[in-house]
Scaffold this motif. Structure first.
Motif, PDB file in Angstrom:
ATOM      1  N   UNK A 276     -17.352 -71.462 -58.813  1.00 22.55           N
ATOM      2  CA  UNK A 276     -17.492 -70.841 -60.133  1.00 22.55           C
ATOM      3  C   UNK A 276     -16.226 -70.067 -60.496  1.00 22.55           C
ATOM      4  N   UNK A 277     -15.732 -69.299 -59.543  1.00 24.16           N
ATOM      5  CA  UNK A 277     -14.507 -68.525 -59.781  1.00 24.16           C
ATOM      6  C   UNK A 277     -13.341 -69.459 -60.079  1.00 24.16           C
ATOM      7  N   UNK A 278     -13.296 -70.570 -59.373  1.00 16.74           N
ATOM      8  CA  UNK A 278     -12.223 -71.547 -59.597  1.00 16.74           C
ATOM      9  C   UNK A 278     -12.437 -72.339 -60.891  1.00 16.74           C
ATOM     10  N   UNK A 279     -13.585 -72.180 -61.488  1.00 12.60           N
ATOM     11  CA  UNK A 279     -13.948 -72.984 -62.642  1.00 12.60           C
ATOM     12  C   UNK A 279     -13.437 -72.470 -63.976  1.00 12.60           C
ATOM     13  N   UNK A 280     -12.433 -71.644 -63.943  1.00 11.04           N
ATOM     14  CA  UNK A 280     -11.812 -71.210 -65.193  1.00 11.04           C
ATOM     15  C   UNK A 280     -10.316 -71.480 -65.109  1.00 11.04           C
TER      16      UNK A 280
ATOM     17  N   UNK B  10     -23.929 -85.580 -64.948  1.00  7.73           N
ATOM     18  CA  UNK B  10     -23.647 -86.925 -65.457  1.00  7.73           C
ATOM     19  C   UNK B  10     -22.496 -86.860 -66.460  1.00  7.73           C
ATOM     20  N   UNK B  11     -22.569 -85.873 -67.347  1.00  8.22           N
ATOM     21  CA  UNK B  11     -21.549 -85.726 -68.381  1.00  8.22           C
ATOM     22  C   UNK B  11     -20.169 -85.463 -67.767  1.00  8.22           C
ATOM     23  N   UNK B  12     -20.149 -84.712 -66.686  1.00  7.14           N
ATOM     24  CA  UNK B  12     -18.877 -84.398 -66.017  1.00  7.14           C
ATOM     25  C   UNK B  12     -18.314 -85.619 -65.301  1.00  7.14           C
TER      26      UNK B  12
ATOM     27  N   UNK C  74      -9.460 -80.089 -63.238  1.00  9.58           N
ATOM     28  CA  UNK C  74      -9.992 -79.579 -61.973  1.00  9.58           C
ATOM     29  C   UNK C  74     -10.885 -78.358 -62.187  1.00  9.58           C
ATOM     30  N   UNK C  75     -10.465 -77.487 -63.109  1.00  9.09           N
ATOM     31  CA  UNK C  75     -11.297 -76.325 -63.427  1.00  9.09           C
ATOM     32  C   UNK C  75     -12.660 -76.789 -63.933  1.00  9.09           C
ATOM     33  N   UNK C  76     -12.670 -77.839 -64.720  1.00 11.04           N
ATOM     34  CA  UNK C  76     -13.915 -78.406 -65.234  1.00 11.04           C
ATOM     35  C   UNK C  76     -14.847 -78.822 -64.096  1.00 11.04           C
ATOM     36  N   UNK C  77     -14.289 -79.523 -63.148  1.00  9.79           N
ATOM     37  CA  UNK C  77     -15.092 -79.973 -62.008  1.00  9.79           C
ATOM     38  C   UNK C  77     -15.594 -78.785 -61.194  1.00  9.79           C
ATOM     39  N   UNK C  78     -14.698 -77.823 -60.956  1.00 16.52           N
ATOM     40  CA  UNK C  78     -15.079 -76.638 -60.190  1.00 16.52           C
ATOM     41  C   UNK C  78     -16.226 -75.918 -60.885  1.00 16.52           C
ATOM     42  N   UNK C  79     -16.138 -75.879 -62.204  1.00 16.85           N
ATOM     43  CA  UNK C  79     -17.176 -75.210 -62.989  1.00 16.85           C
ATOM     44  C   UNK C  79     -18.530 -75.890 -62.787  1.00 16.85           C
TER      45      UNK C  79
END
Lengths: 94, 94
Positions: free
Chosen positions: B6-10, A51-53, A1-6
DNA sequence: TCATTATTTCGCAAAATTACGAAATAATAT
DNA sequence: ATATTATTTCGTAATTTTGCGAAATAATGA
């Protein structure tokens, strides 16, 4: 989920996603370049990351590349976020 | 919204947020440090970023600092995300 | 085949993020 | 006052991200 949020954590990428969320929406690099002030190569990189995500997919269509949402993965992301938000909602309601 | 994503992305920050989403949940730096393998200063930085983004707030409580969710802003973020996900949902259902 | 159009990859620079340990701060207890 | 405990800021290094222009690729059309 952090990956997606990023991945969603960059304005250009979020902009593209928000466009594609609409029914059967698709977009083209050459199309987006007129809406966003960014170089073609940079835009291309953002599309690549999306795309990669797994959030979008690209399909060659003549001389263009048609990008659209990866519905399966988008549904997953939706659920992941909703789960977190729902936990909050369930607790707040008393 | 991109800022919040972004903040949630870690992973560390998402972990903290997910803890705090539960009813009246709070956490302490010294508490978290036992659950996450990261240095105290790094953890502190992540807490700072979460605070700066408005998603959490810290309150001094004796020698500790008690962190909890900023409910107002969390509700905002929830709505922002839900709006995007709902657009998709509304379109997919036909 | 050669030019054109659409888009991507490559190489690289600048900026931002992540992480750490040491020193600083701030509250409490002796 | 001094020591102790909890936590943060500072300085800095390593890594990642972002962005660009130039060259490369790939499909189409003359």
């Amino acid at each position: 989920m952090a990956q997606f949020a990023k991945v969603m954590g960059h304005p250009v990428r979020l902009y593209i996603l928000q466009k594609l969320v609409k029914k059967n929406a698709c977009c083209y690099s050459g199309n987006l370049i007129n809406e966003i002030s960014i170089s073609r190569s940079t835009l291309s990189q953002h599309l690549k990351e999306l795309k990669y995500s797994g959030l979008i997919e690209g399909e060659i269509e003549g001389p263009y590349i048609k990008y659209c949402l990866n519905k399966e993965n988008w549904a997953k992301v939706k659920m992941l976020f909703e789960k977190v938000f729902d936990i909050y909602e369930n607790y707040i309601e008393d």
